[in-house]
Design a protein around this motif. Structure first.
Motif, mmCIF file in Angstrom:
data_model
loop_
_atom_site.group_PDB
_atom_site.id
_atom_site.type_symbol
_atom_site.label_atom_id
_atom_site.label_comp_id
_atom_site.label_asym_id
_atom_site.label_seq_id
_atom_site.Cartn_x
_atom_site.Cartn_y
_atom_site.Cartn_z
ATOM 1 N N SER A 51 -28.152 20.796 10.775
ATOM 2 C CA SER A 51 -27.886 19.583 9.986
ATOM 3 C C SER A 51 -26.549 19.697 9.256
ATOM 4 C CB SER A 51 -29.019 19.358 8.982
ATOM 5 O OG SER A 51 -30.264 19.227 9.647
ATOM 6 N N VAL A 52 -26.298 20.881 8.671
ATOM 7 C CA VAL A 52 -25.026 21.073 7.958
ATOM 8 C C VAL A 52 -23.847 20.996 8.930
ATOM 9 C CG1 VAL A 52 -23.674 22.732 6.631
ATOM 10 C CG2 VAL A 52 -26.089 22.396 6.106
ATOM 11 N N LEU A 53 -23.999 21.634 10.096
ATOM 12 C CA LEU A 53 -22.911 21.584 11.079
ATOM 13 C C LEU A 53 -22.664 20.166 11.572
ATOM 14 C CD1 LEU A 53 -23.599 24.791 13.211
ATOM 15 C CD2 LEU A 53 -21.767 24.408 11.555
ATOM 16 N N ALA A 54 -23.751 19.422 11.865
ATOM 17 C CA ALA A 54 -23.590 18.044 12.333
ATOM 18 C C ALA A 54 -22.908 17.180 11.279
ATOM 19 C CB ALA A 54 -24.957 17.459 12.704
ATOM 20 N N LEU A 55 -23.332 17.334 10.012
ATOM 21 C CA LEU A 55 -22.698 16.566 8.938
ATOM 22 C C LEU A 55 -21.226 16.945 8.800
ATOM 23 C CD1 LEU A 55 -23.008 14.560 6.617
ATOM 24 C CD2 LEU A 55 -23.689 16.472 5.142
ATOM 25 N N GLY A 56 -20.931 18.250 8.903
ATOM 26 C CA GLY A 56 -19.537 18.687 8.827
ATOM 27 C C GLY A 56 -18.700 18.131 9.956
ATOM 28 N N PHE A 57 -19.261 18.139 11.183
ATOM 29 C CA PHE A 57 -18.534 17.571 12.323
ATOM 30 C C PHE A 57 -18.240 16.085 12.107
ATOM 31 C CE2 PHE A 57 -20.103 21.055 15.317
ATOM 32 C CZ PHE A 57 -18.848 21.650 15.337
#
Length: 421
Positions: free
Chosen positions: A23-29
């Motif tokens: 979730s954090v990676l997707a939001l960062g992307f």
């Protein structure tokens, strides 16, 4: 008191952590691509101006410069219409710089104006001015940004899906040896002699399995030695105890109605208890499920006798014993009940502080309550080793044993017929 967290499986823990990380990676992307989209949209106007400038400088210097409503070029700033000169401030303008502004045109609509200043070897200085209606620019910007974000979201989803699939495959491969270790540990618990094959694909798991096997083997060896000791000790004690018993029986007959009859009777009772304890230990040491027959027992007489036998432990101490017997008869394993009651009473007498020891017995069980003694060098009240024997007897008979310590009050309870709640 801290609430203990509920344990969850390792696989579930890893899945939760993977979900948070994903979730954090997707939001960062998404944030990164959104920022890049806005930056690209901002630089798009500069790129368009440079393309228009390249189309102008590619023409012959003899050809007239473009003069359209959307695009106009000037070689001298003084020749630029006055209304456009008032819009831009070129005091710090260098070749290659561009300016952007917004104004309301004569018809009352907003429009965007762009100025690009270049210096070409063939044309010399050129001032390129581009003007576009604000609604067209905003619509184009919105379409560009929406398309960029949509493609970015699809790209992010595809990448995250691939990452999740790869990590899930790695986790599954990683957890397989742990599952094998768990199955092997279960086999070690139920069939310790058969769980000898230790061949896991991870070296650390093999080391852990060997340590578990060595620990279980050590505990098993200790238990076997303990059982052998109890069996041999109890068996060897039977003969001398029988001799003592027979001798005391003879002395009891010979000293009847004499001064020596009282100590002989006490010795005879102690010998009987030793015989019962020896039989109980021998029964505990056996691995068979052979039961001891149940007989009728008078709980009043038995408790009176055991309390009398252990009253010497309270000499010189401000401690009393009270009993509350609520049943006239028990059908129970009399030798084991005697051992259990004797150890409960002895433990309470040995570890009791000043106050009252209460023994309560009914058809369901017995409970002994005493004020726990606290030593200065050991602030935690303790209990005797006799309760361990009580616990072993209860485990083999299927009785329930409970010991609790609350505010320096110790309660030891044994239930042989637990009432329904």
């Amino acid at each position: 008191m801290k609430t203990r967290k509920t344990a969850i499986p390792l696989a579930q823990t890893l899945r939760q952590q993977l979900l948070w990380i994903g979730s954090v990676l997707a939001l960062g992307f998404l944030i990164l691509i959104f920022s890049l989209g806005i930056y690209s949209a901002d630089t798009l106007s500069d790129k368009l101006m440079w393309l228009e400038a390249e189309s102008v400088v590619s023409q012959s210097p003899d050809q007239p410069l473009p003069r359209t409503p959307g695009m106009s070029a000037w070689r001298q700033w003084q020749n630029v219409p006055l209304d456009l000169q008032q819009v831009f401030d070129i005091s710090n303008l260098q070749p290659g710089d561009s300016l952007e502004t917004e104004q309301r045109n004569a018809s009352g609509n907003y429009e965007y104006l762009y100025l690009l200043f270049i210096e070409d070897p063939r044309h010399g200085k050129l001032y390129l001015i581009s003007r576009h209606p604000a609604d067209q620019v905003e619509n184009a910007f919105g379409d560009f940004l929406s398309e960029t974000l949509l493609q970015a979201a699809l790209f992010t989803l595809v990448i995250m899906l691939i990452i999740f699939l790869v990590i899930a495959w790695v986790l599954r491969r990683t957890l397989e040896p742990l599952s094998l270790l768990s199955e092997w540990a279960g086999q070690l618990k139920t069939h310790p002699r058969e769980a000898t094959d230790i061949q896991f694909p991870i070296t650390e798991l093999n080391q852990l399995a060997r340590q578990l096997q060595e620990g279980v083997s050590h505990v098993q060896a200790v238990n076997e030695r303990e059982q052998q000791f109890l069996k041999h000790a109890s068996h060897e004690l039977r003969t001398p105890l029988a001799v003592v018993q027979a001798s005391l029986d003879t002395l009891q007959v010979q000293t009847a109605n004499t001064v020596a009859s009282r100590p002989v009777n006490r010795a005879l009772k102690a010998s009987n208890r030793m015989m019962q304890l020896s039989e109980a230990l021998l029964w505990l040491a056996r691995e068979s499920n052979k039961t001891i027959p149940q007989i009728s027992v008078d709980p009043h007489a038995l408790c009176d006798q055991l309390i009398s036998d252990h009253r010497y432990l309270l000499e010189g101490r401000d401690t009393q014993i009270s009993q509350h017997i609520l049943t006239p008869e028990l059908i129970i394993e009399e030798p084991l009940l005697t051992v259990v009651l004797a150890n409960l009473i002895r433990n309470a007498c040995q570890h009791s502080g000043p106050g009252n020891i209460s023994l309560q017995l009914n058809s369901h069980g017995v409970s002994v309550t005493n004020p726990a003694e606290t030593h200065q060098h050991n602030p935690e009240p303790g209990f005797g080793l006799g309760l361990q024997l009580v616990e072993r007897i209860c485990q083999k008979l299927g009785w329930q044993f409970h010991f609790c310590l609350d505010r320096n009050i110790a309660v030891a309870s044994v239930y042989w017929n637990r009432p329904a709640p």
